[in-house]
Design a protein around this motif. Structure first.
Motif, mmCIF file in Angstrom:
data_model
loop_
_atom_site.group_PDB
_atom_site.id
_atom_site.type_symbol
_atom_site.label_atom_id
_atom_site.label_comp_id
_atom_site.label_asym_id
_atom_site.label_seq_id
_atom_site.Cartn_x
_atom_site.Cartn_y
_atom_site.Cartn_z
ATOM 1 N N PRO A 127 0.840 -1.214 0.000
ATOM 2 C CA PRO A 127 0.000 0.000 0.000
ATOM 3 C C PRO A 127 0.870 1.257 0.000
ATOM 4 C CG PRO A 127 -0.763 -1.576 1.639
ATOM 5 C CD PRO A 127 0.556 -2.083 1.156
ATOM 6 N N PRO A 128 0.566 2.225 -0.865
ATOM 7 C CA PRO A 128 1.416 3.421 -0.980
ATOM 8 C C PRO A 128 1.150 4.458 0.108
ATOM 9 C CG PRO A 128 -0.381 3.567 -2.537
ATOM 10 C CD PRO A 128 -0.524 2.222 -1.850
ATOM 11 N N VAL A 129 1.058 4.027 1.343
ATOM 12 C CA VAL A 129 0.756 4.943 2.444
ATOM 13 C C VAL A 129 1.851 5.990 2.596
ATOM 14 C CG1 VAL A 129 0.417 5.120 4.937
ATOM 15 C CG2 VAL A 129 -0.662 3.252 3.665
ATOM 16 N N SER A 130 3.104 5.556 2.496
ATOM 17 C CA SER A 130 4.228 6.462 2.707
ATOM 18 C C SER A 130 4.239 7.590 1.687
ATOM 19 C CB SER A 130 5.541 5.677 2.644
ATOM 20 O OG SER A 130 6.640 6.541 2.714
ATOM 21 N N GLN A 131 4.205 7.230 0.389
ATOM 22 C CA GLN A 131 4.308 8.287 -0.610
ATOM 23 C C GLN A 131 3.067 9.172 -0.670
ATOM 24 O OE1 GLN A 131 4.789 4.917 -1.140
ATOM 25 N NE2 GLN A 131 4.475 4.451 -3.313
ATOM 26 N N VAL A 132 1.885 8.592 -0.440
ATOM 27 C CA VAL A 132 0.667 9.407 -0.454
ATOM 28 C C VAL A 132 0.678 10.397 0.711
ATOM 29 C CG1 VAL A 132 -1.843 9.361 -0.164
ATOM 30 C CG2 VAL A 132 -0.736 7.743 -1.707
ATOM 31 N N SER A 133 1.053 9.926 1.890
ATOM 32 C CA SER A 133 1.039 10.823 3.050
ATOM 33 C C SER A 133 2.023 11.966 2.871
ATOM 34 C CB SER A 133 1.346 10.040 4.332
ATOM 35 O OG SER A 133 2.639 9.454 4.281
ATOM 36 N N ARG A 134 3.228 11.676 2.350
ATOM 37 C CA ARG A 134 4.203 12.748 2.177
ATOM 38 C C ARG A 134 3.781 13.719 1.091
ATOM 39 N NH1 ARG A 134 9.148 8.485 3.020
ATOM 40 N NH2 ARG A 134 9.116 8.570 5.306
ATOM 41 N N ALA A 135 3.040 13.230 0.100
ATOM 42 C CA ALA A 135 2.475 14.143 -0.889
ATOM 43 C C ALA A 135 1.419 15.041 -0.256
ATOM 44 C CB ALA A 135 1.862 13.349 -2.041
#
Length: 431
Positions: free
Chosen positions: A119-127
């Motif tokens: 799940p792209p939680v890391s990149q989505v949250s930093r965006a």
């Protein structure tokens, strides 16, 4: 106290604390899965090498899919993507836990495809953090995230180890799967209710802001440097590739120190000491991140990377051969002091990358960052392993410092800010 002002600003941004909590919970499984899989595969085969192959297969799948998942988040429904990837990733871990030991050769294949569904939680949250206003709250958000991530690296492995000790290795893998599914679903739900959802690229769009020099989102500041490149390849955006390269180098430097600590503890015959020293290092980072998050003004990326590198170099004279029998107290003191620069450096790097990334491609950019971090880990594992075999602990610490120096040199090539904001640069307080 003035140091708490940015944190009060962070708490005042609608639903931001909830988003921050779920973004961290959604990454908890990543710090525990490798340990759980190691116990699972060694129970099957008795081989740590094969356990490493399975863990590496998961990591390779994750690294390959990072930019692809980020691009999908930029171009489609983020909540739907989180739901789909969370269920697929959790299902892959559940399948590994249920796999009979006799079928272990299938584990690397399953692990690889499971990694593809991370799940792209890391990149989505930093965006998402890049959209936070005012700037003081945005910087505090990145600092808090970098600081609390250190806690994940303590809590995650501990929970996995407890599950192994009191239940079984398959139960630990199932626990990681539950964390992944719950975290992805919780973050998706929090994001759906937030006004900080990432900007979605529209079909047929040219580079964001290319027509009039302004972002299409009213909440996005105009930025010549954050416009997407004309050919759509996000790594060509000004400053993005150097920032990602810098992150890869500093991750390699930190992983190298992890390996040095483990090797020294094993040579002393006290492997448990490695866990204590890594925890001390993390505590130093926690304290530094908390202080940095409360500072006013714009983070100085080059200064923070330099401080990390100085902390790494301080290990060289206290390890063999320069110090034949170093004391754990001295090494721990140096790690605690040097660790204080780590979370602030990562917070500054993530904040700068969020500013430089094209507004409609931020999730993809942070996907590339995740892949670069994976590459940095692999670079350190291979190179530092060789140095430890043919050289010494001090030489390995020197190699770690070299990675840090490279990170600083690359940081010097990164634009300080988007060009449209350069006129206000002199008003910032450098921290």
């Amino acid at each position: 106290m003035p140091v708490f002002t940015p944190y009060r600003l962070l708490a005042s941004v609608g639903r931001l604390p909830t988003l921050l909590f779920w973004s961290l919970f959604g990454r908890l499984h990543t710090t525990a899965t490798a340990l759980a899989l190691t116990f699972l595969v060694t129970d099957w085969t008795g081989s740590y090498t094969l356990a490493g192959v399975v863990a590496a297969s998961l990591t390779v799948g994750t690294g390959i899919a990072g930019p692809l998942r980020g691009r999908a988040a930029d171009r489609s429904s983020v909540t739907r993507l989180l739901l789909l990837t969370g269920l697929c990733y959790g299902g892959g871990l559940f399948l590994l836990a249920a796999l009979p030991g006799g079928l272990w050769p299938a584990a690397p294949v399953i692990a690889f495809f499971t990694g593809l569904a991370m799940p792209p939680v890391s990149q989505v949250s930093r965006a998402v953090w890049a959209k936070v206003e005012p700037a003081a709250a945005r910087n505090a958000t990145y600092a808090v995230e970098a600081t609390l991530t250190e806690l994940l690296f303590m809590v995650g492995p501990m929970l996995a180890a407890l599950a192994v000790a009191f239940v079984s290795p398959p139960a630990a893998v199932v626990l990681c799967g539950l964390f992944a599914v719950t975290g992805a679903l919780g973050f998706a739900a929090a994001l759906a209710r937030s006004e900080l959802r990432p900007v979605q690229a529209q079909a047929g769009d040219e580079a964001p802001g290319a027509s009039d020099g302004l972002s299409e989102s009213a909440s996005e500041p105009p930025s010549a440097l954050s416009e997407a490149p004309r050919n759509g390849f996000v790594l060509r955006a000004a400053g993005v590739l150097p920032t990602i390269t810098m992150a890869m180098m500093i991750v390699a430097a930190l992983i190298a120190v992890d390996l040095v600590i483990i090797a020294w503890a094993r040579e002393r015959g006290t492997p448990e000491l490695a866990g204590v020293l890594v925890a001390v290092w993390a505590v130093g980072s926690l304290v530094g991140g908390f202080i940095a998050g409360g500072l006013r003004g714009r983070p100085n990326l080059v200064l923070r990377m330099t401080l990390v590198t100085l902390g790494l170099s301080a290990l060289i004279p206290v390890l063999p051969p320069m110090t034949p029998e170093p004391t754990p107290w001295l090494v721990g003191l140096i790690l605690a002091a040097g660790g204080a620069a780590i979370a602030p450096a990562f917070a500054a790097a993530n904040s700068r990358l969020g500013e430089l990334a094209p507004a409609h491609q931020r999730a993809e950019v942070f996907g590339w960052l995740a892949s670069a971090s994976t590459a940095g880990s692999a670079l350190a594992a291979t190179s530092i392993g060789w140095v430890l075999d043919v050289g010494s602990l001090g030489a390995a610490a020197g190699a770690s410092t070299l990675f840090g120096v490279l990170a600083v040199l690359v940081a010097l090539q990164i634009p300080r800010r988007p060009a449209a904001q350069a006129s206000t640069e002199a008003q910032d307080v450098v921290t």
